[in-house]
Enzyme design. Structure first.
Site, mmCIF file in Angstrom:
data_model
loop_
_atom_site.group_PDB
_atom_site.id
_atom_site.type_symbol
_atom_site.label_atom_id
_atom_site.label_comp_id
_atom_site.label_asym_id
_atom_site.label_seq_id
_atom_site.Cartn_x
_atom_site.Cartn_y
_atom_site.Cartn_z
ATOM 1 C CE LYS A 1 14.707 2.822 5.987
ATOM 2 N NZ LYS A 1 14.287 1.895 7.058
ATOM 3 C CE LYS B 1 -3.056 -2.475 3.148
ATOM 4 N NZ LYS B 1 -3.458 -2.557 4.554
ATOM 5 N N GLY B 2 2.134 1.059 0.306
ATOM 6 C CA GLY B 2 3.029 2.202 0.548
ATOM 7 C C GLY B 2 3.150 3.171 -0.606
ATOM 8 C CG ASP C 1 15.652 -1.272 4.555
ATOM 9 O OD1 ASP C 1 16.876 -1.085 4.554
ATOM 10 O OD2 ASP C 1 15.027 -1.564 5.598
ATOM 11 C CG PHE D 1 10.664 2.259 10.899
ATOM 12 C CD1 PHE D 1 10.646 1.171 10.037
ATOM 13 C CD2 PHE D 1 9.449 2.797 11.317
ATOM 14 C CE1 PHE D 1 9.443 0.624 9.601
ATOM 15 C CE2 PHE D 1 8.246 2.252 10.887
ATOM 16 C CZ PHE D 1 8.244 1.171 10.032
ATOM 17 C CD GLU E 1 8.241 -0.687 -3.262
ATOM 18 O OE1 GLU E 1 7.516 0.109 -2.640
ATOM 19 O OE2 GLU E 1 8.482 -1.828 -2.843
HETATM 20 P P1 5GP Z 1 13.077 -4.127 1.509
HETATM 21 O O1 5GP Z 1 12.575 -5.427 0.993
HETATM 22 O O2 5GP Z 1 13.772 -3.268 0.467
HETATM 23 O O3 5GP Z 1 13.938 -4.300 2.746
HETATM 24 O O4 5GP Z 1 11.835 -3.311 2.060
HETATM 25 C C1 5GP Z 1 10.879 -2.844 1.226
HETATM 26 C C2 5GP Z 1 9.564 -2.616 1.941
HETATM 27 O O5 5GP Z 1 9.718 -2.578 3.354
HETATM 28 C C3 5GP Z 1 9.014 -1.272 1.555
HETATM 29 O O6 5GP Z 1 8.190 -1.361 0.416
HETATM 30 C C4 5GP Z 1 8.255 -0.870 2.802
HETATM 31 O O7 5GP Z 1 6.960 -1.392 2.755
HETATM 32 C C5 5GP Z 1 9.005 -1.520 3.921
HETATM 33 N N1 5GP Z 1 9.970 -0.590 4.563
HETATM 34 C C6 5GP Z 1 11.324 -0.549 4.424
HETATM 35 N N2 5GP Z 1 11.859 0.437 5.148
HETATM 36 C C7 5GP Z 1 10.813 1.053 5.764
HETATM 37 C C8 5GP Z 1 10.714 2.195 6.662
HETATM 38 O O8 5GP Z 1 11.685 2.859 7.059
HETATM 39 N N3 5GP Z 1 9.456 2.531 7.048
HETATM 40 C C9 5GP Z 1 8.342 1.858 6.650
HETATM 41 N N4 5GP Z 1 7.188 2.299 7.102
HETATM 42 N N5 5GP Z 1 8.394 0.786 5.815
HETATM 43 C C10 5GP Z 1 9.626 0.402 5.388
#
Ligand code: 5GP
Length: 180
Positions: A130, A42-43, A102, A151, A98
């Protein structure tokens, strides 16, 4: 909401002007092409809505929902499709929209998945990136802001389904998620 917020990392104005810049680049890069925006629920709802309205080239929009973080603040590494695309992307130019990258686990899975469907191209726009994302081999073509390893919430990003409606990106006070 005031006491839950630690600080504002990216203001509403900065988000707006970044969207305008990136929309301009996308308009140029996809001139004359039929572009499909794929938002990751949903982000990415806010980024998608703002980007789509800032673009001048005609686009279609579709959505996928994949599992990412639960109620915590660390990636589980497990990706599941909760909602697939309605569109057949074979031969299409796809731009994945997106909120944040992260560890890159979610996106690398998603890109692999989309590429297996035979699109003409697949690129990524992530509003936030990130530091860990730089260690992954994922090539994010359009990046809004590189942010520290904290975060963040707001502009579509949640903590336990809250704070998505903040018009800026902020950090959460540690007491909210059980930190010091
Ligand atoms: P990744 O798989 O790249 O580690 O994370 C991607 C997903 O994790 C993002 O689409 C998001 O939903 C969530 N996410 C990663 N970092 C954050 C953050 O700092 N805050 C929030 N609210 N969601 C995050």
């Amino acid at each position: 909401m005031g006491k839950d917020l630690e600080r504002i990392l990216v203001s509403e104005e900065e988000l707006r002007s970044k969207i305008k810049d990136i929309a301009g680049r996308i308009d140029e890069d996809y001139a004359g092409k039929d572009l499909l925006l794929v938002g990751v629920l949903k982000g990415a709802v806010m980024v998608m809505a703002d980007l789509a309205r800032a673009l001048h080239c005609p686009v279609q929009m579709d959505w996928m929902a994949v599992s990412s973080y639960g109620a915590g603040t660390k990636s589980s590494g497990v990706v599941r499709t909760l909602k697939d695309l309605d569109t057949d992307i074979a031969g299409r130019h796809v731009l994945v929209v997106e909120d944040i990258v992260d560890s890159g686990l979610t996106l690398s899975w998603l890109i692999r998945n989309l590429k297996s469907r035979g699109p003409a191209s697949v690129e990524i726009f992530a509003m936030l990136r990130k530091p860990d994302a730089l260690k992954t081999p994922i090539d994010v073509k359009y990046v809004g802001f590189d942010i520290p390893n904290e975060f963040v919430i707001g502009y579509g990003l949640d903590y336990a389904e809250r704070y998505r409606n903040l018009p800026f990106i902020g950090t959460l006070a540690p007491h909210v998620y059980g930190g010091k």
